[in-house]
Scaffold this motif. Structure first.
Motif, short mmCIF file in Angstrom:
data_model
loop_
_atom_site.label_atom_id
_atom_site.label_comp_id
_atom_site.label_asym_id
_atom_site.label_seq_id
_atom_site.Cartn_x
_atom_site.Cartn_y
_atom_site.Cartn_z
N PRO A 48 0.83 -1.21 0.00
CA PRO A 48 0.00 0.00 0.00
C PRO A 48 0.86 1.26 0.00
O PRO A 48 1.88 1.32 0.67
N SER A 49 0.44 2.21 -0.77
CA SER A 49 1.14 3.49 -0.82
C SER A 49 0.58 4.39 0.27
O SER A 49 -0.47 5.01 0.11
N GLN A 50 1.23 4.40 1.42
CA GLN A 50 0.79 5.18 2.57
C GLN A 50 1.80 6.29 2.85
O GLN A 50 3.00 6.12 2.61
N SER A 51 1.28 7.35 3.35
CA SER A 51 2.15 8.47 3.69
C SER A 51 2.92 8.17 4.97
O SER A 51 2.58 7.25 5.73
N LEU A 52 3.94 8.96 5.22
CA LEU A 52 4.78 8.73 6.39
C LEU A 52 4.03 8.91 7.70
O LEU A 52 4.21 8.11 8.63
N VAL A 73 2.05 5.70 8.38
CA VAL A 73 2.92 4.59 8.75
C VAL A 73 3.36 4.72 10.20
O VAL A 73 3.40 3.74 10.97
N ILE A 74 3.69 5.95 10.63
CA ILE A 74 4.12 6.15 12.02
C ILE A 74 2.98 5.88 12.99
O ILE A 74 3.18 5.22 14.03
N LEU A 75 1.78 6.36 12.66
CA LEU A 75 0.64 6.12 13.55
C LEU A 75 0.31 4.63 13.66
O LEU A 75 0.02 4.13 14.75
N LEU A 76 0.35 3.91 12.55
CA LEU A 76 0.07 2.47 12.60
C LEU A 76 1.14 1.73 13.38
O LEU A 76 0.84 0.78 14.11
N SER A 77 2.40 2.14 13.25
CA SER A 77 3.48 1.49 14.01
C SER A 77 3.34 1.75 15.51
O SER A 77 3.55 0.85 16.33
N VAL A 78 2.96 2.99 15.86
CA VAL A 78 2.76 3.30 17.29
C VAL A 78 1.59 2.50 17.85
O VAL A 78 1.65 1.99 18.98
#
Length: 280
Positions: free
Chosen positions: A32-36, A39-44
């Motif tokens: 998936p083409s996700q913005s940075l 990606v940070i919110l999903l990782s947190v």
């Protein structure tokens, strides 16, 4: 010369076609083409419990590390050993804090294992997105995980995947059910233990045979114990009837009657054990 050049060129073309057909069989997975920020919110969100533990440890070491070390240095050795023993006993005994910590650790492990299993099973939509793990909660038998299926996914993509999920989570069994209100919500029950396996249930109906060994309790003895109590047998005989000069004896059939009370109703049993209440 021209013929040889044509043959060589045709061989090269066929070789290229062969290599092209071989590369077409390779499976490609789109990401998936996700913005940075996303990606940070999903990782947190995915590593929130690990980050909370690291933040607490860093706070204790930075803010109270000197005070804790000074307290242990001021105490004698036997008192420090006693405190360590008491703390270890409190950790390993069954209490509310220990149960909460154990359940949360297993929930974190189960969530990571389910996500890894979904990735290996290729449970993705055409955009390359996995099902969103809403949360993982503890139950008496294990954990329960709620999945929110992304567009392009449904509960049918997890059919016949229960054993694979149970193996990935190191569990006994796994049950996959779909929500009746929303088709996008899927529940996965991970069963790790049986709460009734360590309990010995004794039925009060088998007081007469509970203390006997299993070899001594035969099927006939159990059926005799559960059968109706023997009742008195009644016989009805009629005197022979005399008519005219000749005597004709009429013998009535002997009928064995057994009365058994069942829920306030009287049941009459014949010789062969048939219910003859309707004919009496």
């Amino acid at each position: 010369m021209p013929k040889s050049t044509r043959k060589r060129s045709s061989g090269r073309v066929s070789g290229r076609r062969g290599r092209g057909s071989a590369t077409s069989a390779v499976e490609t997975i789109t990401r998936p083409s996700q913005s940075l920020p996303v990606v940070i919110l999903l990782s947190v969100w995915r590593w929130r419990w690990e980050l909370i533990v690291l933040a607490l440890v860093a706070y204790i070491v930075i803010a109270h590390g000197a005070a804790v070390s000074g307290y242990f240095e001021s105490n004698p050795l036997w008192l420090n050993a006693l405190l360590i023993i008491v703390l270890s006993g409190w950790i390993f005994t069954d209490n509310l804090v220990r149960r909460f910590a154990r359940n949360r650790i297993w929930c974190v492990i189960t969530r990571h294992r389910v996500r890894a299993c979904l990735t290996e099973m290729r449970t993705l939509n055409w955009s390359g997105n996995l099902p969103f793990i809403v949360g993982c909660f503890s139950t008496r038998t294990g954990q329960v995980i709620w999945l929110f299926m992304r567009p392009g996914l449904s509960a049918e993509d997890l059919e016949n995947k229960a054993e694979t999920l149970a193996s990935a989570c190191w569990a006994r069994t796994a049950v996959i059910t779909r929500s009746t209100r929303n088709a996008a919500l899927v529940r996965i029950d991970i069963d790790r233990r049986d709460p009734l396996s360590k309990q010995h249930i004794v039925s009060p109906l088998l007081n007469d045979t509970s203390d006997m060994p299993e070899a001594a309790v035969a099927e006939d003895a159990v059926m005799a114990f559960l059968g109706p109590e023997p009742a008195s047998e009644g016989t009805t005989d009629q005197p022979p009837a005399k008519s005219g000069s000749g005597e004709t004896r009429t013998r009535t059939a002997k009928t064995k009657t057994t009365a058994a009370v069942n829920d306030g109703n009287t049941v009459v049993l014949g010789v062969n054990g048939e219910d003859v209440s309707d004919y009496v």
